[in-house]
Design an enzyme around this catalytic site. Structure first.
Site, PDB file in Angstrom:
ATOM      1  N   GLU A 129       0.829  -1.215   0.000  1.00  0.00           N
ATOM      2  CA  GLU A 129       0.000   0.000   0.000  1.00  0.00           C
ATOM      3  C   GLU A 129       0.857   1.256   0.000  1.00  0.00           C
ATOM      4  O   GLU A 129       0.526   2.252  -0.627  1.00  0.00           O
ATOM      5  CB  GLU A 129      -0.930   0.011   1.233  1.00  0.00           C
ATOM      6  N   THR A 181      -4.972   6.844  -6.019  1.00  0.00           N
ATOM      7  CA  THR A 181      -5.131   7.065  -4.576  1.00  0.00           C
ATOM      8  C   THR A 181      -4.204   8.179  -4.101  1.00  0.00           C
ATOM      9  O   THR A 181      -4.601   9.026  -3.286  1.00  0.00           O
ATOM     10  CB  THR A 181      -4.856   5.762  -3.798  1.00  0.00           C
TER      11      THR A 181
END
Ligand code: HSE
Length: 303
Positions: A129, A181
């Site tokens: 991530e 993101t």
């Protein structure tokens, strides 16, 4: 010891509207598939069988980054060959990078005789991530690995609470635009007004209580975000219309899935979830943006 394992790693909806970076849930569909084999030689080899042209160099690939983090905790030399088939489109807001990172470490752990705990696996997968979005967050990883709805009370130290949740149908529309993101995080304000914070933590507490008490009305009332959504929704054409129309069609509520552009809506019945899907499709047909929809359920099983 097994030489090969295959795991189907689910899509996830992070934030659950009001719980930015702290709440997430797993979906039954779509899923990525990861097949992993032990290699004779140490090191990581990554192959993709999909058309997304993702990097295969381990340090630049989210699954590779997660595995590299895991390798640091393994004393003996080991090697993995990873085959990834993505059905969750990167940049969809449905936890695509989390599915790859989480799936990779879960599969590797099975090959290594399950020596690591779920919390260890979440920690390793967060390296993926970090590569994808610039920051470690576990609100896709934790539900992907643990199933159901998870609350990430803290990342450092890791404190994950699995929340019991009633059965729910989930309708998702993925307008075919990409929102990175990292960009969707960049545009957020760094400070919040106290009155907004009060409203937000009221909603988070309401949502958690609603899930535990199986109080669908309370869940619906609490699906409100006064901090992130007003900023991010500008990136998603049709967002306001989908949201208000879905509520009128009987959905409990919903909002941006993760950092978008997908939008999710929760419903109590399959019938309502299908009516919401039709409404979403009508809106994007009219606006003229390609889209993909899913009608699915909350996935309770762990990976
Ligand atoms: N909580 C993260 C965000 C999830 O909203 O940026 C990204 O999928």
């Amino acid at each position: 010891m097994r030489k090969e394992v295959t795991v189907d790693c689910p899509a996830t909806v992070a934030n659950l509207v009001c719980g930015f970076d702290i709440l997430g849930m797993a979906l039954q569909d779509p899923c990525d598939r990861i097949t992993m084999r032990l290699r004779e030689e140490p090191g990581i080899v990554i192959n993709h069988t999909d058309g997304y042209d993702l990097p295969t160099e381990p340090a630049k690939n989210v699954a590779g980054a997660a595995l590299l983090d895991m390798l640091q905790a393994i004393p003996e030399p080991v090697g993995f060959e990873v085959e990834i088939t993505k059905n969750i489109k990167p940049g969809s807001g449905l936890g695509s990078s989390a599915a790859s990172s989480a799936g990779a470490v879960v599969a590797a752990n099975q090959l290594l005789g399950n020596r690591f705990s779920k919390n260890d696996l979440v920690r390793f997968a967060m390296a993926g991530e970090k590569l994808a979005s610039g920051v470690k967050h576990a609100d896709n990883i934790a539900p992907c690995i643990m199933g159901g709805v998870t609350l990430i009370r803290s990342i450092f130290p890791l404190d994950i609470v699995a929340l019991k949740a009633p059965p729910m149908f989930v309708t998702v529309v993925h307008p075919q635009i990409e929102v990175r993101t990292s960009d969707a995080r960049q545009i957020l304000r760094k400070e919040v007004l106290l009155k907004n914070a009060i409203r937000q933590w009221g909603n988070i507490a309401g949502l958690v209580a609603g899930l535990l008490q199986e109080d669908y009305d309370l869940i619906g009332r609490s699906l409100e975000d006064v901090i992130i959504e007003p900023v991010r929704s500008i990136l998603i054409p049709g967002f306001d219309e989908v949201k208000s129309g879905s509520r009128e069609a009987g959905a409990l509520g919903g909002g941006i899935s993760g950092s978008g552009p997908s939008i999710f809506m929760l419903s109590k019945t399959h019938e309502t979830a299908l009516a919401v899907e039709k409404l979403m499709a009508d809106i994007y047909l009219r606006i003229g943006i390609d889209y993909k929809t899913y009608v699915t359920t909350l996935r309770q099983e762990a990976l």
